[in-house]
Scaffold this active site. Structure first.
Site, PDB file in Angstrom:
ATOM      1  N   GLY A 130      12.035  14.775   4.647  1.00 28.87           N
ATOM      2  CA  GLY A 130      11.194  13.655   5.062  1.00 28.87           C
ATOM      3  C   GLY A 130       9.996  14.035   5.911  1.00 28.87           C
ATOM      4  O   GLY A 130       9.498  13.205   6.683  1.00 28.87           O
ATOM      5  N   SER A 131       9.482  15.261   5.764  1.00 29.80           N
ATOM      6  CA  SER A 131       8.351  15.630   6.621  1.00 29.80           C
ATOM      7  C   SER A 131       7.081  14.868   6.243  1.00 29.80           C
ATOM      8  O   SER A 131       6.274  14.541   7.123  1.00 29.80           O
ATOM      9  CB  SER A 131       8.119  17.141   6.597  1.00 29.80           C
ATOM     10  OG  SER A 131       7.685  17.573   5.328  1.00 29.80           O
TER      11      SER A 131
ATOM     12  N   ARG B 237      13.981  11.415  -7.711  1.00 25.86           N
ATOM     13  CA  ARG B 237      14.584  10.626  -8.776  1.00 25.86           C
ATOM     14  C   ARG B 237      13.512  10.305  -9.805  1.00 25.86           C
ATOM     15  O   ARG B 237      12.376   9.987  -9.452  1.00 25.86           O
ATOM     16  CB  ARG B 237      15.110   9.289  -8.238  1.00 25.86           C
ATOM     17  CG  ARG B 237      16.244   9.384  -7.259  1.00 25.86           C
ATOM     18  CD  ARG B 237      17.588   9.529  -7.911  1.00 25.86           C
ATOM     19  NE  ARG B 237      17.816   8.565  -8.970  1.00 25.86           N
ATOM     20  CZ  ARG B 237      18.765   8.704  -9.890  1.00 25.86           C
ATOM     21  NH1 ARG B 237      19.543   9.765  -9.898  1.00 25.86           N
ATOM     22  NH2 ARG B 237      18.936   7.792 -10.837  1.00 25.86           N
TER      23      ARG B 237
ATOM     24  N   HIS C 113       2.965  15.130  -5.092  1.00 26.88           N
ATOM     25  CA  HIS C 113       3.577  16.161  -5.929  1.00 26.88           C
ATOM     26  C   HIS C 113       3.005  17.518  -5.501  1.00 26.88           C
ATOM     27  O   HIS C 113       1.798  17.649  -5.313  1.00 26.88           O
ATOM     28  CB  HIS C 113       3.265  15.878  -7.398  1.00 26.88           C
ATOM     29  CG  HIS C 113       3.913  16.866  -8.327  1.00 26.88           C
ATOM     30  ND1 HIS C 113       5.270  16.848  -8.593  1.00 26.88           N
ATOM     31  CD2 HIS C 113       3.397  17.908  -9.016  1.00 26.88           C
ATOM     32  CE1 HIS C 113       5.553  17.842  -9.416  1.00 26.88           C
ATOM     33  NE2 HIS C 113       4.443  18.500  -9.691  1.00 26.88           N
TER      34      HIS C 113
ATOM     35  N   GLU D 186       4.784   7.827 -16.982  1.00 19.68           N
ATOM     36  CA  GLU D 186       5.039   9.230 -17.324  1.00 19.68           C
ATOM     37  C   GLU D 186       5.210  10.043 -16.039  1.00 19.68           C
ATOM     38  O   GLU D 186       4.421   9.896 -15.091  1.00 19.68           O
ATOM     39  CB  GLU D 186       3.862   9.772 -18.143  1.00 19.68           C
ATOM     40  CG  GLU D 186       4.205  11.054 -18.870  1.00 19.68           C
ATOM     41  CD  GLU D 186       3.023  11.573 -19.701  1.00 19.68           C
ATOM     42  OE1 GLU D 186       3.049  12.740 -20.064  1.00 19.68           O
ATOM     43  OE2 GLU D 186       2.092  10.796 -19.942  1.00 19.68           O
ATOM     44  N   LEU D 187       6.224  10.906 -16.014  1.00 21.44           N
ATOM     45  CA  LEU D 187       6.563  11.667 -14.802  1.00 21.44           C
ATOM     46  C   LEU D 187       5.365  12.472 -14.273  1.00 21.44           C
ATOM     47  O   LEU D 187       4.732  13.215 -15.032  1.00 21.44           O
ATOM     48  CB  LEU D 187       7.725  12.627 -15.100  1.00 21.44           C
ATOM     49  CG  LEU D 187       8.195  13.493 -13.926  1.00 21.44           C
ATOM     50  CD1 LEU D 187       8.874  12.655 -12.869  1.00 21.44           C
ATOM     51  CD2 LEU D 187       9.112  14.605 -14.415  1.00 21.44           C
ATOM     52  N   ASP D 188       5.072  12.319 -12.970  1.00 21.02           N
ATOM     53  CA  ASP D 188       4.006  13.059 -12.291  1.00 21.02           C
ATOM     54  C   ASP D 188       2.637  12.846 -12.944  1.00 21.02           C
ATOM     55  O   ASP D 188       1.815  13.768 -13.020  1.00 21.02           O
ATOM     56  CB  ASP D 188       4.353  14.555 -12.203  1.00 21.02           C
ATOM     57  CG  ASP D 188       5.613  14.803 -11.388  1.00 21.02           C
ATOM     58  OD1 ASP D 188       5.881  14.020 -10.458  1.00 21.02           O
ATOM     59  OD2 ASP D 188       6.351  15.760 -11.689  1.00 21.02           O
TER      60      ASP D 188
ATOM     61  N   GLN E 161      -0.659  21.021   4.144  1.00 24.88           N
ATOM     62  CA  GLN E 161      -1.770  20.215   3.619  1.00 24.88           C
ATOM     63  C   GLN E 161      -1.285  18.837   3.167  1.00 24.88           C
ATOM     64  O   GLN E 161      -2.000  17.843   3.298  1.00 24.88           O
ATOM     65  CB  GLN E 161      -2.436  20.940   2.439  1.00 24.88           C
ATOM     66  CG  GLN E 161      -3.092  22.243   2.829  1.00 24.88           C
ATOM     67  CD  GLN E 161      -4.136  22.052   3.927  1.00 24.88           C
ATOM     68  OE1 GLN E 161      -5.007  21.192   3.826  1.00 24.88           O
ATOM     69  NE2 GLN E 161      -4.026  22.838   4.981  1.00 24.88           N
ATOM     70  N   GLU E 162      -0.067  18.786   2.627  1.00 21.16           N
ATOM     71  CA  GLU E 162       0.484  17.486   2.205  1.00 21.16           C
ATOM     72  C   GLU E 162       0.494  16.511   3.383  1.00 21.16           C
ATOM     73  O   GLU E 162       0.174  15.331   3.243  1.00 21.16           O
ATOM     74  CB  GLU E 162       1.912  17.657   1.677  1.00 21.16           C
ATOM     75  CG  GLU E 162       1.992  18.435   0.380  1.00 21.16           C
ATOM     76  CD  GLU E 162       3.413  18.486  -0.182  1.00 21.16           C
ATOM     77  OE1 GLU E 162       4.152  17.494  -0.066  1.00 21.16           O
ATOM     78  OE2 GLU E 162       3.782  19.538  -0.741  1.00 21.16           O
TER      79      GLU E 162
END
Ligand code: GAR
Length: 197
Positions: A12-13, A99, A117, A151-153, A181-182
């Site tokens: 959870g950062s 998920r 992502h 669609e995933l990602d 960076q996130e």
């Protein structure tokens, strides 16, 4: 005031970075929103402790007790709906929520469902992004914040951060550089999204 519901599965950062930004005095005007709840599909997700310590409601919804992906997603959607502000649907923020979501869930929250992502999308969707970037000989890696589509990602890109990929990088050292960076781009991208709406 707009509510934000954050979904996590682990440390959870990114969630913590968003909570800190939303609670910081100099950001609060920019956010105009509060983190109303943190929901995890894992009871032992470390991030839940941080959320509780910061006075945020936490909920655990264990996907393993549901018979199907659809049933879990329906229960998750109902749980999220409880945190709408009066007359204003919550922004739903995936932050290390591991998920795959059904198209029914994604459609229901369309336009107010974000994800981060750990790659420069559209490269390296799915898992093991850092190892795959190293194996591919990339000179740069990074992270992407995007609106979620079925669609995933995939989905419209809101922000990206680029970091150099160094010759002696391992998946772990690269992950750590990207994660730093996130923590900068996700709170900022949410602030901008909230502002636009
Ligand atoms: C982050 O690196 C995030 O980009 C990634 O999981 C990590 C969660 O860290 N997400 C995905 O891989 C989603 N496909 P955190 O729990 O410390 O925020």
């Amino acid at each position: 005031m707009r509510n934000i519901v954050i979904l996590i599965s682990g440390g959870g950062s990114n969630m913590a970075a968003i909570v800190n930004a939303a609670q910081r005095e100099d950001w609060s005007g920019r956010y105009g929103a509060r983190v109303a709840a943190v929901i995890s599909n894992k009871a032992d997700a470390k991030g839940l402790l941080f959320a509780r310590e910061h006075g945020i409601d936490t909920e655990v919804l264990d996907h393993k007790v549901f018979a199907s992906r659809e049933a879990f997603d329906a229960a998750l959607a109902s749980l999220i709906d409880r945190f709408d502000a009066p007359g204003t649907p919550a922004l739903v923020v995936l932050a290390g929520f591991m998920r795959i979501l059904t198209s029914g869930f994604v459609d229901r929250f369309a336009g107010r469902l974000t994800n981060i992502h750990p790659s420069l999308l559209p490269a390296f969707t799915g898992l093991h992004t850092h190892q795959r970037a190293i194996a591919a000989g990339c000179k740069f890696a990074g992270a992407t914040v995007h609106l979620v589509s079925a669609e995933l990602d995939h989905g419209p890109i809101l922000a990206q951060a680029v970091v150099p990929l160094l010759a002696d990088d391992t998946a772990d050292t690269l992950a750590a550089r990207v994660l730093t960076q996130e923590h900068l781009i996700y709170p900022q991208a949410i602030a901008e999204l909230l502002h636009k709406r």
